[in-house]
Structure formats: C-alpha cells, structure tokens
Design an enzyme around this catalytic site. Structure first.
Site, PDB file in Angstrom:
ATOM      1  N   TYR A  30       0.834  -1.203   0.000  1.00 52.76           N
ATOM      2  CA  TYR A  30       0.000   0.000   0.000  1.00 52.76           C
ATOM      3  C   TYR A  30       0.870   1.254   0.000  1.00 52.76           C
ATOM      4  CZ  TYR A  30       0.906   0.976   4.986  1.00 52.76           C
ATOM      5  OH  TYR A  30       1.501   1.291   6.169  1.00 52.76           O
ATOM      6  N   LYS A 144       6.436  -1.762   1.918  1.00 54.60           N
ATOM      7  CA  LYS A 144       5.251  -1.185   2.563  1.00 54.60           C
ATOM      8  C   LYS A 144       4.108  -2.197   2.441  1.00 54.60           C
ATOM      9  CE  LYS A 144       3.146   3.375   3.235  1.00 54.60           C
ATOM     10  NZ  LYS A 144       3.282   3.462   4.683  1.00 54.60           N
ATOM     11  N   GLU A 176      13.078   2.729  13.399  1.00 55.76           N
ATOM     12  CA  GLU A 176      12.071   3.735  13.027  1.00 55.76           C
ATOM     13  C   GLU A 176      10.957   3.685  14.054  1.00 55.76           C
ATOM     14  OE1 GLU A 176      10.153   2.773   9.277  1.00 55.76           O
ATOM     15  OE2 GLU A 176      10.123   0.638   9.737  1.00 55.76           O
ATOM     16  N   LEU A 200      11.268   1.496   6.702  1.00 55.56           N
ATOM     17  CA  LEU A 200      10.603   1.961   5.489  1.00 55.56           C
ATOM     18  C   LEU A 200      11.317   3.218   4.996  1.00 55.56           C
ATOM     19  CD1 LEU A 200       8.001   1.338   3.781  1.00 55.56           C
ATOM     20  CD2 LEU A 200       7.086   3.386   4.858  1.00 55.56           C
TER      21      LEU A 200
HETATM   22  C1  LIG Z   1       6.702   1.886   9.489  1.00 54.49           C
HETATM   23  C2  LIG Z   1       6.707   3.233   8.853  1.00 54.49           C
HETATM   24  N1  LIG Z   1       7.866   3.907   8.762  1.00 54.49           N
HETATM   25  C3  LIG Z   1       7.921   5.139   8.218  1.00 54.49           C
HETATM   26  C4  LIG Z   1       6.774   5.767   7.741  1.00 54.49           C
HETATM   27  C5  LIG Z   1       6.863   7.145   7.138  1.00 54.49           C
HETATM   28  O1  LIG Z   1       6.767   7.094   5.736  1.00 54.49           O
HETATM   29  P1  LIG Z   1       6.224   8.320   4.891  1.00 54.49           P
HETATM   30  O2  LIG Z   1       7.045   9.500   5.262  1.00 54.49           O
HETATM   31  O3  LIG Z   1       6.418   7.907   3.476  1.00 54.49           O
HETATM   32  O4  LIG Z   1       4.778   8.507   5.261  1.00 54.49           O
HETATM   33  C6  LIG Z   1       5.558   5.090   7.793  1.00 54.49           C
HETATM   34  C7  LIG Z   1       4.353   5.737   7.264  1.00 54.49           C
HETATM   35  O5  LIG Z   1       3.250   5.384   7.566  1.00 54.49           O
HETATM   36  C8  LIG Z   1       5.515   3.786   8.353  1.00 54.49           C
HETATM   37  O6  LIG Z   1       4.363   3.106   8.430  1.00 54.49           O
END
Ligand SMILES: Cc1ncc(COP(=O)(O)O)c(C=O)c1O
Length: 285
Positions: A30, A144, A176, A200
C-alpha cells in the site's frame, strides 16, 4: 468516493470477496499519499515506492505511472476535502486459499480518501510522548506491506501508555517508529538512520534530509545506538500525516528541556514553507 478495480463508487457500495489474498494472507502492499489543496505531495516518489514494494513481493504493477496519476487525481477530485490522505492498496487478488502464488489472477486495486489529519497546534508546540520498544518485526521493513500486525501491536503499546508513538530498537540500534521514521539531534547535528531493509524508506524522511541539505543544517546518516536516543537533545518523528513532529518525552523522561528544540522549530518552518511552495507550483515537489 473510493476506487475499486476500475470503478469509482461510494465507500458503502464497495465489496471485496472474502478469499481476497489481502484478507486471507495480508498479501499486498500500500501507499499513503498526503494531498494538500488538492495537490498530491511527492506523488512520483510514492508511485516509485509502490513499484519497489510490488517488485519486492513479485507482483506486477497493475498500472503504469500515468494511469496511477490519472486515477489519483480523479479520486482527489471526487472527494470533498481540500486536504486529503489518499490510501492506495494492491493485493494478489482473489483465489482459493493456498500460500503459493495463484496463476493468472488479477490483482485487487483499491484506493480511498480520508480527510488529512496533521498534528494539532498543541502537538506541534508541545511535542508528543513516545516509548521505546523492541523491534520484533520481520526483516523486510523496507516493503510497505499491508500485513501490519506487528506495527499495530507496537503502536498500541505506546497508546496504552498515553504516548503517540513507539520508537523501535533492533539489536541496540534505532530503526524507526511503528508508523514513522525517527531523527535525533545530538551535538547540534541532525542524525538519521540509513535506509536499509530494517526501515521503510519514508518519503517525508527524504524531504527532511533534502531540506537539511538545502539549508545548511549539519546532518549525518548513520546507525544510531539506543544510548544516543536516550541522550539526544531532540527527537523527531516524520511521516506523511505527522509531517515532522517533536518527541518531548521518551519513556517518561524529558527529551532535552522537555520542549520542542530549536532545530525542530527551524525544520518545522522549512517543511511548512516547502509545502506552501509545492501547493503553489506542484512541479517544485
Ligand atoms: C513503518 C513506517 N515507517 C515510516 C513511515 C513514514 O513514511 P512516509 O514519510 O512515506 O509517510 C511510515 C508511514 O506510515 C511507516 O508506516
């Protein structure tokens, strides 16, 4: 209004068969794309990350980039709010339950829009609380994936303690947040963990580092030990909905002086300025 397998329709009318592999196995990926004043923010980057996630789970992309762009813009236009959170989801489709990939099955493609909820003024001005937790997820956190049970459980640990986020630590190093990326400030330097299979690759993470580079903020991308997190002057979270948000309490202890730090305030202002620029001229994103 939502989009499902080629059709736009009201959410209440959308139906997915129970044998969808997203439902049975969590077999899908997603994206969440923030939309400001009807402009999808960093759309090309989100679509590139979607392609990378699909490739990693060996699922052909159902649309080329231009088709995704058209569908995204159409869905944004069909929904009321000026600022939206666009959710895009692709699963390996509907098939008799069997772990092996089903041959010749069309993927399920779903998109929905929700109002974009960014941090409140009091969260921006006062920061939020976070806890640390052991990162017990799998070893492909760069995908993701819709299978988010570990992230759900880890986030709930924070909620149970009246905190906003769990900051995850694996083998002594910060990876993270349960649904965000993590930065810290130590010795006047902005530190970010390197992108690898344990986190991610956040689109907002990239924006923060680009803004730091563009505005001469000293920064370093390197592994961050748990002890550095605990001794940090500032801790920040980033995500498409949180944007950039200061953590002012970690495991019940104040971070720095317990208020969002000077560098956070600078980055927050730069981020808002950048958003304004992108809204005025989308090509700037
Ligand atoms: C596990 C995880 N890490 C990092 C992020 C941040 O990613 P982004 O800046 O692309 O929203 C998300 C976003 O939902 C996430 O689910």
């Amino acid at each position: 209004m939502i989009y499902l397998n080629g059709e736009f329709m009201p959410l209440e009318e959308a139906r997915v068969p129970v044998l969808d592999r997203g439902f049975i196995f969590g077999d899908g990926v997603y994206e969440v794309i923030p939309v400001y004043s009807r402009h999808p923010f960093r759309l090309a980057e989100h679509l590139d990350r979607l392609q990378a996630s699909l490739a990693a789970i060996r699922l052909a992309n159902p649309h080329i980039g231009a088709e995704w762009t058209r569908l995204v813009h159409k869905l944004v236009g069909l929904n009321e709010p000026e600022d939206q959170s666009l959710y895009l989801h692709v699963t390996r489709g509907v098939a008799k339950r069997d772990h092996a990939f089903p041959p010749g099955v069309a993927p399920t493609v779903f998109m929905m829009s929700n109002p974009l909820v960014t941090p409140t003024a009091s969260q921006v001005e006062g920061g939020v609380g976070a806890i640390t937790a052991i990162d017990n997820r799998w070893l492909r956190c760069d995908i993701k994936a819709i299978a988010l049970l570990p992230n759900v459980l880890l986030r709930q640990l924070a909620i149970d303690q009246d905190c906003a986020e769990s900051i995850l630590v694996r083998d002594g190093f910060v990876t993270e947040g349960a649904a965000s990326n993590v930065f810290l400030v130590a010795g006047g330097v902005l530190l970010a963990p390197p992108k690898d299979h344990l986190m991610l690759p956040g689109i907002t993470y990239d924006v923060v580092l680009e803004l730091a580079a563009r505005h001469g903020i000293p920064h370093e991308i390197r592994p961050i030990a748990r002890e550095e997190l605990q001794g940090a002057r500032e801790i920040w979270l980033s995500s498409s909905s949180k944007e950039v948000l200061a953590v002012t309490q970690l495991d019940g202890q104040s971070v720095g002086d317990g208020r969002p730090g000077a560098l956070f305030k600078r980055m927050y202002a730069l981020y808002q300025e950048y958003k304004e620029l992108v809204m005025r001229s989308p090509a700037a994103s």
